[in-house]
Scaffold this motif. Structure first.
Motif, PDB file in Angstrom:
ATOM      1  N   HIS A 165      -6.270  10.284  -5.405  1.00  0.00           N
ATOM      2  CA  HIS A 165      -7.565  10.468  -6.069  1.00  0.00           C
ATOM      3  C   HIS A 165      -8.216   9.117  -6.373  1.00  0.00           C
ATOM      4  N   GLN A 166      -7.431   8.141  -6.794  1.00  0.00           N
ATOM      5  CA  GLN A 166      -7.967   6.792  -7.053  1.00  0.00           C
ATOM      6  C   GLN A 166      -8.619   6.219  -5.813  1.00  0.00           C
ATOM      7  N   VAL A 167      -7.923   6.287  -4.695  1.00  0.00           N
ATOM      8  CA  VAL A 167      -8.445   5.721  -3.446  1.00  0.00           C
ATOM      9  C   VAL A 167      -9.676   6.504  -2.989  1.00  0.00           C
ATOM     10  N   LEU A 168      -9.573   7.814  -2.974  1.00  0.00           N
ATOM     11  CA  LEU A 168     -10.662   8.643  -2.450  1.00  0.00           C
ATOM     12  C   LEU A 168     -11.894   8.640  -3.350  1.00  0.00           C
ATOM     13  N   ASP A 169     -11.685   8.450  -4.645  1.00  0.00           N
ATOM     14  CA  ASP A 169     -12.815   8.398  -5.580  1.00  0.00           C
ATOM     15  C   ASP A 169     -13.412   7.001  -5.688  1.00  0.00           C
ATOM     16  N   GLY A 170     -12.814   6.038  -4.969  1.00  0.00           N
ATOM     17  CA  GLY A 170     -13.345   4.682  -4.953  1.00  0.00           C
ATOM     18  C   GLY A 170     -12.891   3.822  -6.108  1.00  0.00           C
ATOM     19  N   ASP A 171     -11.895   4.283  -6.864  1.00  0.00           N
ATOM     20  CA  ASP A 171     -11.408   3.499  -7.995  1.00  0.00           C
ATOM     21  C   ASP A 171     -10.435   2.405  -7.569  1.00  0.00           C
ATOM     22  N   GLU A 172      -9.870   2.546  -6.383  1.00  0.00           N
ATOM     23  CA  GLU A 172      -8.970   1.516  -5.860  1.00  0.00           C
ATOM     24  C   GLU A 172      -9.655   0.869  -4.676  1.00  0.00           C
ATOM     25  N   PRO A 173      -9.852  -0.451  -4.717  1.00  0.00           N
ATOM     26  CA  PRO A 173     -10.558  -1.104  -3.613  1.00  0.00           C
ATOM     27  C   PRO A 173      -9.761  -1.050  -2.318  1.00  0.00           C
ATOM     28  N   VAL A 174     -10.490  -0.858  -1.228  1.00  0.00           N
ATOM     29  CA  VAL A 174      -9.896  -0.918   0.102  1.00  0.00           C
ATOM     30  C   VAL A 174     -10.247  -2.286   0.648  1.00  0.00           C
ATOM     31  N   THR A 175      -9.234  -3.083   0.912  1.00  0.00           N
ATOM     32  CA  THR A 175      -9.485  -4.443   1.373  1.00  0.00           C
ATOM     33  C   THR A 175      -9.493  -4.491   2.884  1.00  0.00           C
ATOM     34  N   ALA A 176     -10.299  -5.383   3.405  1.00  0.00           N
ATOM     35  CA  ALA A 176     -10.358  -5.573   4.855  1.00  0.00           C
ATOM     36  C   ALA A 176      -9.162  -6.393   5.292  1.00  0.00           C
ATOM     37  N   ARG A 177      -8.602  -6.036   6.409  1.00  0.00           N
ATOM     38  CA  ARG A 177      -7.499  -6.796   6.978  1.00  0.00           C
ATOM     39  C   ARG A 177      -7.949  -7.246   8.346  1.00  0.00           C
ATOM     40  N   THR A 178      -8.012  -8.533   8.573  1.00  0.00           N
ATOM     41  CA  THR A 178      -8.434  -9.061   9.860  1.00  0.00           C
ATOM     42  C   THR A 178      -7.226  -9.636  10.567  1.00  0.00           C
ATOM     43  N   GLU A 179      -7.046  -9.234  11.785  1.00  0.00           N
ATOM     44  CA  GLU A 179      -5.956  -9.764  12.599  1.00  0.00           C
ATOM     45  C   GLU A 179      -6.450 -11.031  13.289  1.00  0.00           C
ATOM     46  N   THR A 180      -5.640 -12.071  13.264  1.00  0.00           N
ATOM     47  CA  THR A 180      -6.050 -13.329  13.878  1.00  0.00           C
ATOM     48  C   THR A 180      -5.376 -13.562  15.220  1.00  0.00           C
TER      49      THR A 180
END
Length: 190
Positions: A165-180
């Motif tokens: 619920h935290q993730v889906l409701d936007g309460d937990e930030p989703v961070t970008a992961r860039t592969e180098t």
């Protein structure tokens, strides 16, 4: 799930076989150890399907090689992550394997669609024990060990649902992961 985990780790970066085996063992833990008898045939099958490449690594010693995911392997991995099978959503260990690589999906909406499927599964009434079609709760159990099973499962399910619920409701930030590494996905993950 082994194929998904192999492709997932190799999408992050090329690995020698022994390092891949170590990472797989760490992911699955002691409940489902990865044996050489299952790992190396899976590697051979994925290579034959064109999903990964084996390259000799003379610096590591004789008969040593490095594994890397191919473009077809990346495509297959993303397909598996976008649409996990029902048993990969309902089985705790299998779902954790999906979750370990879900951030490789480039679209947060696709990631959330998978999480919503898991949440829907967790919100259905279920038990290890039934009276006819009625799931039994911990409070229904006279046997202390079965009650313990149900109380433990309830606590785990409750914690996982709260996180979902935290993730889906936007309460937990989703961070970008860039592969180098150029041999990996090479795209930012939002």
């Amino acid at each position: 799930m082994l194929d998904l985990a192999i492709l997932g780790f190799l999408a992050e970066r090329p690995l020698p076989g022994h390092e891949l085996r170590r990472r797989l063992s760490e992911l699955t833990g002691y409940t489902r150890p990865v044996s050489d008898g299952s790992l190396y045939p899976a590697i051979k099958r994925l290579a034959a399907a064109g999903l990964l490449e084996r390259r000799a690594d003379p610096a590591a010693g004789p008969a040593r090689y490095t594994l890397s995911v191919t473009d077809a392997g990346r495509t297959d991995l993303l397909k598996r992550l976008r649409a996990p099978a029902d048993h990969e959503i309902s089985d705790f260990t299998r779902f954790f394997t999906v979750l370990a690589f879900l951030s490789l999906l480039p679209d947060v909406a696709e990631q959330h669609a998978v999480l919503r499927r898991r949440l829907e599964f967790l919100e259905e009434p279920a038990s290890f024990f039934y009276d006819g079609d009625r799931p039994l709760r911990a409070e229904d159990m006279a046997d202390p060990y079965r009650r313990g099973m149900l109380l433990t499962a309830r606590a785990i399910s409750s914690a996982e649902r709260a996180w979902l619920h935290q993730v889906l409701d936007g309460d937990e930030p989703v961070t970008a992961r860039t592969e180098t590494d150029p041999s990996t996905l090479g795209r930012p993950v939002r």
